[in-house]
Write an enzyme that holds these catalytic residues in place. Structure first.
Site, mmCIF file in Angstrom:
data_model
loop_
_atom_site.group_PDB
_atom_site.id
_atom_site.type_symbol
_atom_site.label_atom_id
_atom_site.label_comp_id
_atom_site.label_asym_id
_atom_site.label_seq_id
_atom_site.Cartn_x
_atom_site.Cartn_y
_atom_site.Cartn_z
ATOM 1 C CG ASP A 76 -16.053 -30.407 -31.948
ATOM 2 O OD1 ASP A 76 -15.981 -31.679 -31.828
ATOM 3 O OD2 ASP A 76 -15.048 -29.571 -31.822
ATOM 4 C CB CYS A 114 -16.004 -37.836 -29.808
ATOM 5 S SG CYS A 114 -14.523 -38.939 -29.925
ATOM 6 C CG HIS A 146 -14.552 -33.512 -29.121
ATOM 7 N ND1 HIS A 146 -14.683 -33.651 -30.648
ATOM 8 C CD2 HIS A 146 -13.974 -34.724 -28.708
ATOM 9 C CE1 HIS A 146 -14.255 -34.765 -30.881
ATOM 10 N NE2 HIS A 146 -13.680 -35.611 -29.888
#
Length: 477
Positions: free
Chosen positions: A368, A173, A370
């Site tokens: 994000d 990430c 993820h």
């Protein structure tokens, strides 16, 4: 980084994978999504967890090696899969809640202005024409946000180096966050800050060329493969998580390598990269120092002595507290998004990196990394390629006070005048920081009679705030 199942909500960031296709036809979400999701979403997002660790996957492997049909195709085994996925989903949901907090999406009812990478969206509250204006402002903000480039976990790419890793799920990430910041710098340089993605028109070749540079293959200049290779000396390795400072230094190395190994015609990254830190090894306490002489040297080296000032990317790795960001620094962090040169923040919660691109009051909007998506091959010659997995329509935000103190700021300066403007703004910001500057600006280095390096501030204000009185919350990078 642990893969986060049920990541906030079923994501609206689309994927090219049929099994993970997300809704991209709807406008950017402005309402809170439900905290729950159906079993299908759970299975999709938890597939890597189930595939790698569940007893069902082991059963499948044993059946395959024994020459029998995989037992997981039977009805009873699918029941086991559903139960296993549900258990995994619940566990990871609890992990996600601990790490990132409960789901927070959309825009609050506040009429406070929103800053998105140097662009202000003023929302007024009123009737008739003012409400219509507010609607147009929000629509413009949504379009701007959804035009930013998103990089997420990918699976199914070629192995990284000599390893067997074909996915960066659970650990990549921070690398993906860094890719987003660099991709945004290239987007601003080649297409300008006002560029917006329009689904109704053929994709711009320059835009596709940028995405191609970040493909998940060694042939792509800024792939996760090449970033890890360039950052080996800073601790980057497939399967390992690193912090913002190491990632910043790795990008500096990768950009330098790209310049050295390619001719002018084929250079992928036509801008200088400069790391702002307290010392060359990043291990000096106190606020980092941006020395104008050092930046000038970086630009001269990049342009190989030419008089024209090249575009430059400034990266400022910081540690602003112990367990979380010290509240004294939050006003300054918010103010950096008002800079026209702003590229946002690499940061997030402890162990969960995100790319923070905007602020409203005390919360930060972010992209994000993820979500797990299948690899997509983008070529600039193919204008019909589906690039929806590189964009997101769901607005997520995090309270700035809950950020991990280890983070990095990014700024892009197009030319010398732009850099000068940045220095003026940064100096003023330091002067208004009440003794807690994020970083200071100096004109040059000098040495005292004892041979100890000192700094000569570009302004009186900078000199006054560079002392040690308020450095107790800083950590060694």
């Amino acid at each position: 980084m642990k893969a986060i199942c049920d990541r906030f909500v079923p994501s609206k960031c689309s994927s090219s994978s049929t099994s993970e296709k997300r809704d991209i036809s709807s406008p950017t979400s402005l309402v809170s999504d439900s905290a729950s999701s159906d079993n299908k979403s759970n299975l999709t997002l938890c597939s890597d967890v189930v595939a790698s660790s569940s007893p069902v996957s082991q059963l499948c492997r044993e059946a395959s090696t024994s020459g029998h049909n995989p037992v997981c195709t039977t009805h009873s085994s699918w029941t086991v899969i559903l139960k296993t996925a549900s258990m995994a989903s619940g566990a990871i949901r609890r992990f996600q809640d601990r790490v990132l907090g409960p789901s927070r999406t959309g825009i609050s009812s506040s009429t406070s202005e929103i800053w998105l990478l140097g662009v202000c969206y003023k929302i007024s509250e009123g009737e008739s024409s003012e409400e219509a204006d507010a609607g147009r402002v929000l629509a413009a903000f949504r379009q701007d946000f959804s035009s930013l480039i998103l990089m997420t976990y990918r699976r199914g790419f070629e192995p990284i180096g000599d390893t067997t890793y074909t996915s960066d799920v659970n650990w990549g990430c921070m690398l993906r966050s860094g890719q987003m910041l660099f991709a945004q710098a290239l987007l601003f340089q080649r297409l300008g800050r006002s560029w917006r993605k329009k689904d109704s028109e053929p994709a711009d070749e320059k835009y596709l060329e940028i995405l191609e540079l970040f493909g998940d293959t060694e042939a792509s200049a800024f792939s996760i493969h090449n970033l890890i290779l360039a950052g080996e000396s800073y601790g980057l390795a497939a399967g390992s998580w690193v912090g913002p400072y190491a990632v910043c230094r790795s990008w500096e190395s990768l950009a330098r390598k790209n310049k050295e190994e390619t001719d002018d015609k084929h250079k992928s990254f036509s801008m200088a990269v400069h790391i702002v830190s307290g010392s060359e090894d990043g291990e000096r306490g106190g606020a980092p120092i941006l020395c104008i002489e050092d930046v000038t040297k970086t630009c001269l080296e990049f342009s190989e002595g030419e008089t024209e000032w090249p575009p430059i990317l400034l990266l400022v790795p910081l540690v602003l507290g112990l367990d979380r960001v010290n509240p004294r620094y939050i006003p300054s962090l918010i103010a950096t998004f008002t800079f026209p040169q702003s590229l946002g923040i690499l940061g997030g919660k402890p162990g969960a990196s995100t790319y923070i691109v905007g602020v409203q009051e005390d919360k930060g909007f972010y992209l994000d990394p993820h979500d797990v998506q299948q690899v997509v091959t983008v070529k600039k010659e193919n204008q019909d390629v589906d690039t929806s997995s590189y964009h997101c329509n769901t607005l997520r935000y995090v309270p700035l006070e809950s950020l991990d103190p280890s983070l990095a700021l990014g700024f892009y300066c197009q030319h010398k005048d732009d850099f000068d403007d940045f220095c003026i703004r940064a100096t003023k910001l330091a002067g208004d920081s009440n003794g807690a500057p994020l970083f200071t600006v100096t004109q040059s280095h000098r040495r005292n009679d004892c041979g100890i390096a000192e700094t000569s501030s570009s302004t009186e204000t900078s000199t006054e705030i560079s002392g040690e009185e308020h450095e107790d919350d800083w950590q060694l990078l």
